[in-house]
Write a protein that holds these residues in place. Structure first.
Motif, short mmCIF file in Angstrom:
data_model
loop_
_atom_site.label_atom_id
_atom_site.label_comp_id
_atom_site.label_asym_id
_atom_site.label_seq_id
_atom_site.Cartn_x
_atom_site.Cartn_y
_atom_site.Cartn_z
N TYR A 78 0.82 -1.21 0.00
CA TYR A 78 0.00 0.00 0.00
C TYR A 78 0.86 1.27 0.00
O TYR A 78 0.53 2.26 -0.64
N LEU A 79 1.97 1.24 0.73
CA LEU A 79 2.87 2.40 0.76
C LEU A 79 3.48 2.66 -0.62
O LEU A 79 3.58 3.80 -1.07
N LEU A 80 3.91 1.58 -1.29
CA LEU A 80 4.49 1.75 -2.63
C LEU A 80 3.45 2.26 -3.63
O LEU A 80 3.75 3.11 -4.48
N ALA A 81 2.23 1.76 -3.52
CA ALA A 81 1.17 2.24 -4.42
C ALA A 81 0.89 3.72 -4.15
O ALA A 81 0.71 4.51 -5.08
N GLY A 82 0.86 4.11 -2.88
CA GLY A 82 0.64 5.52 -2.53
C GLY A 82 1.77 6.40 -3.02
O GLY A 82 1.55 7.51 -3.53
N LEU A 83 3.01 5.92 -2.87
CA LEU A 83 4.17 6.68 -3.36
C LEU A 83 4.11 6.85 -4.88
O LEU A 83 4.38 7.94 -5.40
N ALA A 84 3.75 5.81 -5.59
CA ALA A 84 3.62 5.91 -7.06
C ALA A 84 2.55 6.93 -7.43
O ALA A 84 2.73 7.74 -8.35
N PHE A 85 1.43 6.94 -6.70
CA PHE A 85 0.37 7.90 -6.96
C PHE A 85 0.87 9.33 -6.74
O PHE A 85 0.59 10.23 -7.54
N VAL A 86 1.62 9.57 -5.67
CA VAL A 86 2.16 10.90 -5.38
C VAL A 86 3.12 11.33 -6.48
O VAL A 86 3.09 12.49 -6.95
#
Length: 146
Positions: free
Chosen positions: A14-22
Motif C-alpha cells: 500500500y505504501l508503494l502504491a501511494g508513493l507511485a500515486f504521489v
C-alpha cells in the motif's frame, strides 16, 4: 512470525502504491504548469527558387536524409548537415560536422552561431535567407516605443 511478515508486506504494498500515486500527481502538476511551446513563424527562404521552408519545431534538422525536418536533396548536402534550434536567446544554427560546410553571411560555421532575421545561411551549395517575422515585429515594436 508469519502473521507479522504478512502485515509488513501488505503495508509495503500500500505504501508503494501511494508513493507511485504521489509521483504521478507531482509530474502531472509540473507538466500542467509548464508553458506550452508555440512554434515561431521562422522559415528559410531559398534565394534560387523562392521556396519557403518552415521551421516548425524547437529543433529542426537540415540535411539530405528523408528523416530530417528540412530536406535538401543535393549531393553537396550531408545526410544530417545542420540543426536550427530555438533557444532562450533566439534561434541558433549548429553545424553537425558536415563535409559541404555551413556558412552564415559568408563566414564558415564551426560549431554554433546565433541567427537573426535577414541573415544568409549557406548549406553546401544552397543559399537561404533566414526569416523570423516574429523577431522583426518585436524589434519594430521596441523601436517605435523607445
Amino acid at each position: 512470525m508469519d502473521g507479522i511478515l504478512a502485515i509488513v508486506f501488505s503495508l509495503t504494498r500500500y505504501l508503494l502504491a501511494g508513493l507511485a500515486f504521489v509521483i504521478v500527481a507531482v509530474c502531472l502538476a509540473w507538466l500542467a504548469r509548464r508553458r506550452k511551446f508555440v512554434p515561431q513563424e521562422a522559415f528559410l527562404l531559398s534565394l534560387i527558387s523562392r521556396d519557403k521552408l518552415p521551421l516548425e519545431r524547437c529543433e529542426n534538422s537540415v540535411g539530405r536524409s528523408p528523416r530530417c525536418d528540412v530536406v535538401l536533396n543535393l549531393p553537396t548536402i550531408s545526410r544530417f548537415h545542420a540543426v536550427i534550434a530555438l533557444r532562450r536567446e533566439g534561434w541558433v544554427l549548429f553545424d553537425t560536422g558536415s563535409q559541404g560546410g555551413t556558412k552564415v553571411d559568408g563566414e564558415s560555421l564551426h560549431l554554433r552561431m546565433p541567427l537573426s532575421h535577414g541573415q544568409r545561411v549557406t548549406f553546401g551549395s544552397l543559399e537561404f535567407l533566414f526569416c523570423d517575422p516574429a523577431a522583426e515585429r518585436e524589434l519594430d515594436f521596441l523601436i517605435r516605443n523607445s
